[in-house]
Scaffold this active site. Structure first.
Site, PDB file in Angstrom:
ATOM      1  N   GLU A 120      -1.717   8.564 -11.517  1.00 15.37           N
ATOM      2  CA  GLU A 120      -1.231   7.298 -12.038  1.00 15.37           C
ATOM      3  C   GLU A 120      -1.234   7.301 -13.566  1.00 15.37           C
ATOM      4  OE1 GLU A 120      -3.959   4.438 -10.223  1.00 15.37           O
ATOM      5  OE2 GLU A 120      -4.299   5.839  -8.600  1.00 15.37           O
TER       6      GLU A 120
ATOM      7  N   ARG B 192       1.767  -6.883  -9.306  1.00 12.29           N
ATOM      8  CA  ARG B 192       2.045  -6.267  -8.007  1.00 12.29           C
ATOM      9  C   ARG B 192       2.054  -7.286  -6.867  1.00 12.29           C
ATOM     10  NH1 ARG B 192      -3.120  -2.961  -5.442  1.00 12.29           N
ATOM     11  NH2 ARG B 192      -4.713  -4.520  -5.860  1.00 12.29           N
TER      12      ARG B 192
ATOM     13  N   ARG C   7       0.844  -1.201   0.000  1.00 16.34           N
ATOM     14  CA  ARG C   7       0.000   0.000   0.000  1.00 16.34           C
ATOM     15  C   ARG C   7       0.876   1.247   0.000  1.00 16.34           C
ATOM     16  NH1 ARG C   7      -4.589   0.523  -1.779  1.00 16.34           N
ATOM     17  NH2 ARG C   7      -5.430  -1.157  -0.494  1.00 16.34           N
TER      18      ARG C   7
ATOM     19  N   HIS D  27       1.051   2.914 -10.471  1.00 10.65           N
ATOM     20  CA  HIS D  27       0.064   3.382  -9.481  1.00 10.65           C
ATOM     21  C   HIS D  27       0.777   4.244  -8.424  1.00 10.65           C
ATOM     22  CE1 HIS D  27      -3.191   3.363  -6.653  1.00 10.65           C
ATOM     23  NE2 HIS D  27      -3.862   2.410  -7.239  1.00 10.65           N
TER      24      HIS D  27
ATOM     25  N   GLN E  68      -8.237  -7.804  -8.541  1.00 10.59           N
ATOM     26  CA  GLN E  68      -8.099  -6.357  -8.774  1.00 10.59           C
ATOM     27  C   GLN E  68      -6.632  -5.985  -9.035  1.00 10.59           C
ATOM     28  OE1 GLN E  68     -10.299  -3.395  -7.938  1.00 10.59           O
ATOM     29  NE2 GLN E  68      -9.036  -2.085  -6.684  1.00 10.59           N
TER      30      GLN E  68
ATOM     31  N   ASP F   7     -11.924   9.410  -7.562  1.00 13.90           N
ATOM     32  CA  ASP F   7     -11.453   8.211  -8.273  1.00 13.90           C
ATOM     33  C   ASP F   7     -11.832   8.388  -9.744  1.00 13.90           C
ATOM     34  OD1 ASP F   7     -10.554   5.742  -8.994  1.00 13.90           O
ATOM     35  OD2 ASP F   7     -11.827   4.601  -7.623  1.00 13.90           O
TER      36      ASP F   7
HETATM   37  C1  BG6 Z   1      -6.997   3.095  -8.070  1.00 14.93           C
HETATM   38  C2  BG6 Z   1      -8.416   2.805  -8.501  1.00 14.93           C
HETATM   39  O1  BG6 Z   1      -6.145   3.032  -9.168  1.00 14.93           O
HETATM   40  O2  BG6 Z   1      -6.602   2.106  -7.104  1.00 14.93           O
HETATM   41  C3  BG6 Z   1      -9.331   2.762  -7.277  1.00 14.93           C
HETATM   42  O3  BG6 Z   1      -8.857   3.792  -9.428  1.00 14.93           O
HETATM   43  C4  BG6 Z   1      -8.816   1.766  -6.256  1.00 14.93           C
HETATM   44  O4  BG6 Z   1     -10.654   2.417  -7.681  1.00 14.93           O
HETATM   45  C5  BG6 Z   1      -7.375   2.127  -5.925  1.00 14.93           C
HETATM   46  O5  BG6 Z   1      -9.622   1.820  -5.103  1.00 14.93           O
HETATM   47  C6  BG6 Z   1      -6.721   1.197  -4.912  1.00 14.93           C
HETATM   48  O6  BG6 Z   1      -6.856  -0.124  -5.271  1.00 14.93           O
HETATM   49  P1  BG6 Z   1      -6.337  -1.271  -4.349  1.00 14.93           P
HETATM   50  O7  BG6 Z   1      -6.676  -2.555  -5.054  1.00 14.93           O
HETATM   51  O8  BG6 Z   1      -4.852  -1.080  -4.210  1.00 14.93           O
HETATM   52  O9  BG6 Z   1      -7.038  -1.121  -3.027  1.00 14.93           O
END
Ligand code: BG6
Length: 288
Positions: free
Chosen positions: A263, A85, A55, A159, A80, A204
């Site tokens: 990003e 990653r 994170r 990101h 997701q 977002d």
């Molecule tokens: C961003 C997305 O790139 O990443 C968001 O647009 C998302 O929708 C965020 O919540 C974080 O994602 P994650 O999977 O790292 O919690």
């Protein structure tokens, strides 16, 4: 030592004093210091043991941004933000180490990703990730080679979590007048009429076909971040704000005040890569 190999990461130190750290897990850049100051946000609750995506820093999103909207997409079974990653990358060594820059490389192939993820997207690929540090820039670039027997589609995104002292003082320049996809409001397209983007609620957004140059993140100090992208179509802007922050186990309740994600990637559409071909793209971050 300009490049120091540690158990779980690589530390780069430029002779100017600028430094960076990259974890093998996710090839995630977790630190970038210029002038003794940390420029990337890393949550105090980030999990760094390889059991969850990191994170903060610069996670690499590949081959799917978010989750696939189309249940028939080849990437539909992926978690997701895809596999890159959450896989441990291979150290490929230092490619440049001179007065002006230090550059290091990491690799990831389909045979190196966890078995479960391999099943979710059964394509053969080779990624090379290059991190280059100078006195005031951090460049990240990715090469994607299709080693499959057929073409495949992928998304890709750097990101980046920028560290900011106070979100209420942040303004993002260079995206005004564009149409964006608002993920908070369930994806309608909205025309941005603001001169600059300021953040006082959850944001977002995907800005498809965003400009490659001219994106500035002003954090209310003497310096700014300049973000330039190459061969990447879109820009995403994200801050979870209060309620989403409280819902994330690896993010402090108050940390939304200390970060902004801007990003660079191709996420609104897929890149189609033919068998045997290599795609290259990247971003450059500069303190100005
Ligand atoms: C961003 C997305 O790139 O990443 C968001 O647009 C998302 O929708 C965020 O919540 C974080 O994602 P994650 O999977 O790292 O919690």
């Amino acid at each position: 030592m300009p490049v120091q190999l540690l158990d779980d990461k690589v530390a780069l130190t430029h002779h100017s004093g600028a430094s960076s750290e990259v974890y093998f897990f996710g090839a995630t850049v977790t630190s970038w210091k210029v002038g003794g100051q940390e420029r990337l946000f890393l949550s105090k609750k980030a999990i760094l043991d390889g059991t969850k995506g990191i994170r903060g820093g610069i996670p690499i999103v590949f081959p799917q941004f978010a989750t696939a909207k189309d249940p028939n997409a080849a990437t539909a079974a992926l978690p997701q933000h895809g596999t890159a990653r959450i896989s441990r990358w291979e150290w490929l060594g230092t490619s440049t180490d001179n007065e002006s820059e230090i550059s290091v490389r990491f690799g990831l192939t389909d045979s190196q990703i966890p078995e479960k993820l391999k099943k979710a997207w059964q394509k053969k690929f080779k990624l090379i990730f290059i991190v280059t540090l100078t006195m005031d820039t951090l460049n990240t670039s990715l090469h994607v080679k299709n080693e499959d027997s057929d073409a495949f589609d992928f998304n890709v995104l750097f990101h980046t979590y920028f560290a900011v002292p106070d979100i209420s003082k942040v303004s993002i320049h260079g995206l005004s007048g564009l149409t964006y996809i608002d993920k908070v409001a369930n994806n309608p397209s909205i025309s941005d009429s603001q001169d600059v983007i300021t953040i006082d609620q959850e944001v977002d957004r995907i800005y498809p076909k965003a400009p490659n140059t001219g994106i500035l993140i002003d954090f209310g100090g003497k310096e700014k971040f300049a973000l330039t992208k190459t061969n990447l179509h879109d820009t995403v802007v994200w801050n979870p704000w209060i309620a989403k922050a409280e819902g994330m186990s690896d993010f402090g309740n108050e940390e939304y005040k200390k970060m902004i994600c801007v990003e660079a990637g191709t996420v609104a559409t897929y890149i189609n890569l033919k068998q045997g071909e290599t795609w290259e793209g990247g971003q450059a971050l500069k303190i100005i």
